[in-house]
Design a protein around this motif. Structure first.
Motif, PDB file in Angstrom:
ATOM      1  N   ILE A 165       0.802  -1.160   0.031  1.00 17.79           N
ATOM      2  CA  ILE A 165       0.015   0.136  -0.010  1.00 17.79           C
ATOM      3  C   ILE A 165       0.953   1.352   0.006  1.00 17.79           C
ATOM      4  N   ASN A 166       0.848   2.197  -1.152  1.00 17.76           N
ATOM      5  CA  ASN A 166       1.277   3.296  -1.167  1.00 17.76           C
ATOM      6  C   ASN A 166       0.514   4.557  -0.939  1.00 17.76           C
ATOM      7  N   LEU A 167       0.409   5.180  -0.147  1.00 17.89           N
ATOM      8  CA  LEU A 167      -0.477   6.710  -0.217  1.00 17.89           C
ATOM      9  C   LEU A 167       0.081   7.493  -0.993  1.00 17.89           C
ATOM     10  N   THR A 168      -0.966   8.068  -1.746  1.00 14.96           N
ATOM     11  CA  THR A 168      -0.649   9.026  -2.725  1.00 14.96           C
ATOM     12  C   THR A 168      -0.807  10.665  -1.859  1.00 14.96           C
ATOM     13  N   GLU A 169      -0.033  11.655  -2.169  1.00 17.67           N
ATOM     14  CA  GLU A 169      -0.269  12.795  -1.554  1.00 17.67           C
ATOM     15  C   GLU A 169      -1.464  13.321  -1.991  1.00 17.67           C
ATOM     16  N   GLY A 170      -2.080  13.308  -2.916  1.00 23.07           N
ATOM     17  CA  GLY A 170      -3.333  13.663  -3.337  1.00 23.07           C
ATOM     18  C   GLY A 170      -4.488  13.243  -2.598  1.00 23.07           C
ATOM     19  N   ALA A 171      -4.198  12.194  -2.097  1.00 20.96           N
ATOM     20  CA  ALA A 171      -5.317  11.469  -1.005  1.00 20.96           C
ATOM     21  C   ALA A 171      -4.764  11.650   0.303  1.00 20.96           C
ATOM     22  N   LEU A 172      -3.672  11.679   0.645  1.00 25.39           N
ATOM     23  CA  LEU A 172      -3.479  11.808   2.078  1.00 25.39           C
ATOM     24  C   LEU A 172      -3.530  13.353   2.538  1.00 25.39           C
ATOM     25  N   TYR A 173      -3.186  14.198   1.941  1.00 24.35           N
ATOM     26  CA  TYR A 173      -3.135  15.543   2.550  1.00 24.35           C
ATOM     27  C   TYR A 173      -4.324  16.077   2.744  1.00 24.35           C
ATOM     28  N   PRO A 174      -5.378  15.909   1.537  1.00 19.09           N
ATOM     29  CA  PRO A 174      -6.763  16.384   1.755  1.00 19.09           C
ATOM     30  C   PRO A 174      -7.502  15.584   3.098  1.00 19.09           C
ATOM     31  N   ALA A 175      -7.048  14.226   3.207  1.00 22.30           N
ATOM     32  CA  ALA A 175      -7.678  13.618   4.308  1.00 22.30           C
ATOM     33  C   ALA A 175      -7.211  14.017   5.564  1.00 22.30           C
ATOM     34  N   LEU A 176      -5.984  14.422   5.758  1.00 24.13           N
ATOM     35  CA  LEU A 176      -5.463  14.973   6.945  1.00 24.13           C
ATOM     36  C   LEU A 176      -6.079  16.292   7.253  1.00 24.13           C
ATOM     37  N   HIS A 177      -6.204  16.888   6.186  1.00 23.18           N
ATOM     38  CA  HIS A 177      -6.869  18.382   6.536  1.00 23.18           C
ATOM     39  C   HIS A 177      -8.136  18.423   6.753  1.00 23.18           C
ATOM     40  N   LYS A 178      -9.133  17.021   6.283  1.00 22.16           N
ATOM     41  CA  LYS A 178     -10.446  16.912   6.520  1.00 22.16           C
ATOM     42  C   LYS A 178     -10.375  16.510   8.114  1.00 22.16           C
ATOM     43  N   LEU A 179      -9.780  15.818   8.534  1.00 26.82           N
ATOM     44  CA  LEU A 179      -9.540  15.055   9.841  1.00 26.82           C
ATOM     45  C   LEU A 179      -9.289  16.310  10.943  1.00 26.82           C
TER      46      LEU A 179
END
Lengths: 120, 120
Positions: A47-61
DNA sequence: TTATATACATAAGAAATAGATGTATATTTG
DNA sequence: CAAATATACATCTATTTCTTATGTATATAA
């Protein structure tokens, strides 16, 4: 960064936030890049998280009050550390439990024997 | 139809097609409503497929050549039966395997005791 | 010096799904 | 018998989530 996910990325959908919360519940604080590397390490590159998925998710949390942040200057670079809030901590527990339960349910579908599946 | 999914629906994302293919690999043919009921039965009401997700997914699988259909008139109603094609059959095997593998990987992240999730 | 690694982030578009709505028949229940 | 529920198909809009691409910048290894 070149991404080579082993799994059809579809499967990862819906599990990202749970993964983030789980990792943060075991580490006092983590920064984005560290999370991607940790996931890669634990899953042996599967599993390799992409930045485009990770950062928006972090911001949302963070916007939802589950995480707080602190910026730390390391050398000339800035690291943004994320930490679970109290509600983030309980949310982590809930989401992990839900995921485990969901996987158990999926097993029921995947493990069915032909007899058991007969329509009445 | 009122839907009350036990799980945050997010988790179901990405697994729907695999579920459909798996069910069809165990049954010569099934129709849409039957699939929703079978999933509800197997999961003890924990997973309830919505029509808005199911029918587009079935149509997509058919368009991709994994399913064929036949319409059967039952009483005054029409049932549309779906059957796996040959490539649908191998696709079913692949996707189920991938899902099993993915769940094993997720286990590594959420770090649950192996016994609890043990396969068999 | 060039590629790779570290480290953040956004933006456009695709994809999947929820939820609502629509149509119609059959059956059960008060 | 009327009303509610179940059966059975389907579409549409809006939302969420993620991919892919792009942007900025520094550090290090080949």
């Amino acid at each position: 960064m070149y991404i080579c996910p082993m799994y059809s990325k579809e499967l990862l959908k819906g599990t990202l936030k749970t993964i983030i919360l789980k990792l943060l519940s075991e580490n006092d604080r983590m920064y984005g890049y560290q999370i991607t590397q940790k996931v890669k390490e634990i899953t042996e590159g599967k599993i390799n998280l992409t930045e485009g998925a990770l950062y928006p998710a972090l911001h949302k949390l963070e916007a939802d009050g589950l995480l707080t942040t602190e910026k730390i200057e390391v050398g000339n670079r800035i690291r943004k550390y994320y930490t679970l809030t109290q509600s983030g901590n309980s949310s982590a527990k809930e989401k992990v439990e839900e995921l485990v339960d969901f996987m158990e349910t999926l097993k029921a579908i995947i493990n069915i024997s032909p007899q058991k599946l007969a329509w009445s």
